[in-house]
Design an enzyme around this catalytic site. Structure first.
Site, PDB file in Angstrom:
ATOM      1  N   SER A  49       0.679  -1.290  -0.002  1.00 34.21           N
ATOM      2  CA  SER A  49       0.126   0.055   0.090  1.00 34.21           C
ATOM      3  C   SER A  49       0.637   1.421  -0.171  1.00 34.21           C
ATOM      4  O   SER A  49       0.453   2.118  -0.709  1.00 34.21           O
ATOM      5  CB  SER A  49      -1.000   0.130   1.097  1.00 34.21           C
ATOM      6  OG  SER A  49      -0.121   0.007   2.402  1.00 34.21           O
ATOM      7  N   GLU A  50       1.918   1.364   0.895  1.00 33.83           N
ATOM      8  CA  GLU A  50       2.932   2.345   0.678  1.00 33.83           C
ATOM      9  C   GLU A  50       4.276   2.022   0.661  1.00 33.83           C
ATOM     10  O   GLU A  50       4.488   0.941   1.419  1.00 33.83           O
ATOM     11  CB  GLU A  50       2.656   3.461   1.835  1.00 33.83           C
ATOM     12  CG  GLU A  50       1.524   4.310   1.501  1.00 33.83           C
ATOM     13  CD  GLU A  50       0.304   3.960   2.432  1.00 33.83           C
ATOM     14  OE1 GLU A  50      -0.826   4.319   2.235  1.00 33.83           O
ATOM     15  OE2 GLU A  50       0.376   3.042   2.994  1.00 33.83           O
ATOM     16  N   THR A  51       5.311   2.559   0.156  1.00 34.35           N
ATOM     17  CA  THR A  51       6.911   2.625   0.103  1.00 34.35           C
ATOM     18  C   THR A  51       7.346   3.865   0.612  1.00 34.35           C
ATOM     19  O   THR A  51       7.107   4.919   0.006  1.00 34.35           O
ATOM     20  CB  THR A  51       7.382   1.912  -0.965  1.00 34.35           C
ATOM     21  OG1 THR A  51       6.745   0.865  -1.544  1.00 34.35           O
ATOM     22  CG2 THR A  51       8.615   1.888  -0.971  1.00 34.35           C
TER      23      THR A  51
ATOM     24  N   HIS B  89       0.605   5.168   8.572  1.00 38.12           N
ATOM     25  CA  HIS B  89       1.377   3.840   8.932  1.00 38.12           C
ATOM     26  C   HIS B  89       2.705   4.193   8.367  1.00 38.12           C
ATOM     27  O   HIS B  89       3.698   3.819   8.962  1.00 38.12           O
ATOM     28  CB  HIS B  89       0.762   2.691   8.476  1.00 38.12           C
ATOM     29  CG  HIS B  89       1.074   1.871   7.194  1.00 38.12           C
ATOM     30  ND1 HIS B  89       0.847   2.384   5.938  1.00 38.12           N
ATOM     31  CD2 HIS B  89       2.202   0.979   7.348  1.00 38.12           C
ATOM     32  CE1 HIS B  89       1.356   1.405   5.050  1.00 38.12           C
ATOM     33  NE2 HIS B  89       2.108   0.910   6.015  1.00 38.12           N
TER      34      HIS B  89
END
Length: 271
Positions: free
Chosen positions: A45-47, A76
């Site tokens: 979902s995110e990097t 997060h």
């Protein structure tokens, strides 16, 4: 070139039960295109990419990418990037850690053995009747089942829908196609270990395991309207087999969003 790499599980003390985040350290030499391509490849979902700060008040700078876009801020990745930065030997200049991101400077602190960030300000706006109908259709429920719906965050944008119980939240079977561009958070009171159950739905990505920005907006709304105490715990990820725990607290004008983080993978990546 090789870059140090971490994969961190956020909002959990138990590995593989929270929300994973990929972190690339010392990423200053990477281009926008390289960051975007790597984030697309991880398919998380995110990097997060850790860089040297350009603001003298900050301890480090972070850029946050989804598989398709760059985000000005996300919860997060803020906790996970800070955890990774500290684990790699980062030393804050002051009592609090200061993260620089596109939205500005974010304060992070260590309290009771876990990290927490001070949520950026947000304007809370109740949704209109047409939007409420769209939210209800997207969640496949009667509009009357939603006690109230509210815009709780602008960057990223979240619309929150309050239900009467945890059970109603866990029973939701959303229609992602009907959501269009809307990101919808569902919340309902719980009894026992946690005070609320939360789910976050993102078109194009599906259900998010644990969402810091959504919970920040929810806390500002629920505490501000007397629906939650000044300090409470939320569960998220239950429907996905995760065990996310978010610790929310209001201190003065600040909403602090806290959670445990654990490192699951370390190594090097080549880009």
């Amino acid at each position: 070139m090789q870059y140090k790499f971490s994969q961190v599980d956020v909002f959990t003390a138990v590995p593989y039960k929270g929300n994973p985040l990929a972190v690339v350290h010392g990423a200053d030499a990477l281009s926008d295109a390289q960051m975007a391509a790597f984030a697309n490849w991880t398919n998380l979902s995110e990097t997060a990419f850790l860089l040297q700060p350009t603001d003298g008040k900050a301890d480090y700078r972070v850029r946050i990418f989804t598989p398709t876009d760059e985000l000005p801020f996300a919860g997060h990745p803020t906790l996970g990037a800070c955890h990774a930065w500290l684990a790699a030997g980062g030393r804050p200049k002051g009592a609090e850690i200061v993260q620089q991101c596109e939205i500005g400077l974010i304060r992070v602190r260590r309290k009771e053995g876990r990290l927490a960030f001070a949520a950026p300000p947000a304007t809370l706006v109740e949704v209109d009747a047409a939007t409420l109908a769209r939210v209800a259709a997207s969640l496949r429920v009667d509009p009357a089942a939603i006690l109230v719906a509210q815009h709780v965050s602008q960057k990223p944008a979240w619309i929150a829908a309050l239900f009467a119980s945890r059970e109603e939240v866990l029973a939701l079977q959303p229609d992602f196609a009907a959501m269009g561009e809307m990101k919808i958070g569902a919340v309902g009171p719980a009894q026992g270990e946690t005070d609320f159950e939360v789910r976050g739905f993102v078109p194009g990505l599906g259900e998010d395991p644990v969402t810091g920005s959504l919970n920040a907006g929810l806390a500002r709304w629920l505490i501000g309207t007397g629906r939650a105490p000044a300090r409470y715990t939320a569960a998220q990820g239950t429907a996905l087999g995760r065990a996310g725990r978010i610790y929310l607290e209001q201190e003065g004008a600040d909403i602090w969003v806290g959670g445990d983080c654990v490192t699951c993978i370390t190594g090097d990546v080549v880009m």
